[in-house]
Design an enzyme around this catalytic site. Structure first.
Site, PDB file in Angstrom:
ATOM      1  N   HIS A  17       8.827  -4.671  11.881  1.00 49.84           N
ATOM      2  CA  HIS A  17       9.908  -5.472  11.304  1.00 49.84           C
ATOM      3  C   HIS A  17      10.773  -6.080  12.411  1.00 49.84           C
ATOM      4  O   HIS A  17      11.122  -7.258  12.364  1.00 49.84           O
ATOM      5  CB  HIS A  17      10.822  -4.617  10.414  1.00 49.84           C
ATOM      6  CG  HIS A  17      10.208  -4.132   9.157  1.00 49.84           C
ATOM      7  ND1 HIS A  17      10.245  -2.796   8.801  1.00 49.84           N
ATOM      8  CD2 HIS A  17       9.564  -4.769   8.152  1.00 49.84           C
ATOM      9  CE1 HIS A  17       9.654  -2.647   7.619  1.00 49.84           C
ATOM     10  NE2 HIS A  17       9.225  -3.836   7.213  1.00 49.84           N
ATOM     11  N   LYS A  41      12.307   1.418  -8.638  1.00 44.82           N
ATOM     12  CA  LYS A  41      11.592   2.043  -7.531  1.00 44.82           C
ATOM     13  C   LYS A  41      12.560   2.907  -6.720  1.00 44.82           C
ATOM     14  O   LYS A  41      13.543   2.411  -6.183  1.00 44.82           O
ATOM     15  CB  LYS A  41      11.015   0.923  -6.650  1.00 44.82           C
ATOM     16  CG  LYS A  41      10.024   1.353  -5.629  1.00 44.82           C
ATOM     17  CD  LYS A  41       9.463   0.099  -4.946  1.00 44.82           C
ATOM     18  CE  LYS A  41       8.556   0.420  -3.811  1.00 44.82           C
ATOM     19  NZ  LYS A  41       8.100  -0.790  -3.122  1.00 44.82           N
ATOM     20  N   ARG A  90       0.375  -8.861   8.401  1.00 42.08           N
ATOM     21  CA  ARG A  90      -0.345  -7.929   9.271  1.00 42.08           C
ATOM     22  C   ARG A  90      -1.853  -8.055   9.109  1.00 42.08           C
ATOM     23  O   ARG A  90      -2.594  -7.891  10.059  1.00 42.08           O
ATOM     24  CB  ARG A  90       0.062  -6.483   8.960  1.00 42.08           C
ATOM     25  CG  ARG A  90       1.502  -6.166   9.302  1.00 42.08           C
ATOM     26  CD  ARG A  90       1.907  -4.796   8.803  1.00 42.08           C
ATOM     27  NE  ARG A  90       1.792  -4.793   7.342  1.00 42.08           N
ATOM     28  CZ  ARG A  90       1.372  -3.756   6.624  1.00 42.08           C
ATOM     29  NH1 ARG A  90       1.064  -2.627   7.195  1.00 42.08           N
ATOM     30  NH2 ARG A  90       1.287  -3.843   5.320  1.00 42.08           N
ATOM     31  N   SER A 128       6.000   0.556   6.482  1.00 43.05           N
ATOM     32  CA  SER A 128       7.002   1.527   6.035  1.00 43.05           C
ATOM     33  C   SER A 128       6.371   2.615   5.183  1.00 43.05           C
ATOM     34  O   SER A 128       6.754   3.786   5.279  1.00 43.05           O
ATOM     35  CB  SER A 128       8.100   0.823   5.234  1.00 43.05           C
ATOM     36  OG  SER A 128       8.853  -0.013   6.059  1.00 43.05           O
TER      37      SER A 128
END
Length: 153
Positions: A17, A41, A90, A128
């Protein structure tokens, strides 16, 4: 003034990040790091803790602003005057996922342009969710997390 939003959960922030933010800040006058709050969440870290962690990591750059938000990201962009949304890529699967979101966001607000920044090879495996999994089993995450953030974990 070119204003961009880098949205995410940042639960926790990773070196990947940080790399995306540092590479983005040279392209824009102001970069908001938006901590998206999803009421359905449950995060590992509270939103407040994530805000503190991000401020500690980026406190020396006045062009970077940390803010939590709830709701549609394109609506939040409009509220802060951001015409650009930064997304890190990514993998190929990230691209497919992010492309679909960018196309949907464009349908919702054609004035917001999505900018994809490809991860540096050394960061492509860091996420993460993987870091959270390592943390759950008391593993050492220091190689994946900026040193300023470690105190908040």
């Amino acid at each position: 003034m070119k204003i961009a939003l880098f949205p995410g959960s940042f639960d926790p922030i990773t070196k990947a990040h940080v790399d995306i933010v540092k590479r983005s800040v040279s392209l824009f006058d102001k970069v908001y790091i938006g901590i998206g709050v999803n009421s359905t969440k449950a995060g590992l870290l509270s939103v407040e803790k994530r805000e503190q962690m991000l401020r500690a990591v980026f406190e020396t750059d006045p062009r970077i602003h940390i803010v939590a938000y709830e709701g549609l990201t394109v609506n939040f962009c409009k509220s802060i005057g951001a015409e650009y949304m930064i997304r890190g890529i990514r993998t190929v699967s990230d691209f497919e996922y992010e492309k679909a979101i960018a196309q949907m966001n464009h349908s919702l607000n054609p004035e917001i342009e999505s900018i994809f920044i490809v991860s540096k090879p050394g960061y492509s495996s860091i996420s993460s969710s993987i870091v959270r999994e390592i943390m759950r089993y008391n593993g050492d995450v220091s190689q994946f997390i900026p040193k300023e953030a470690l105190a908040y974990l």
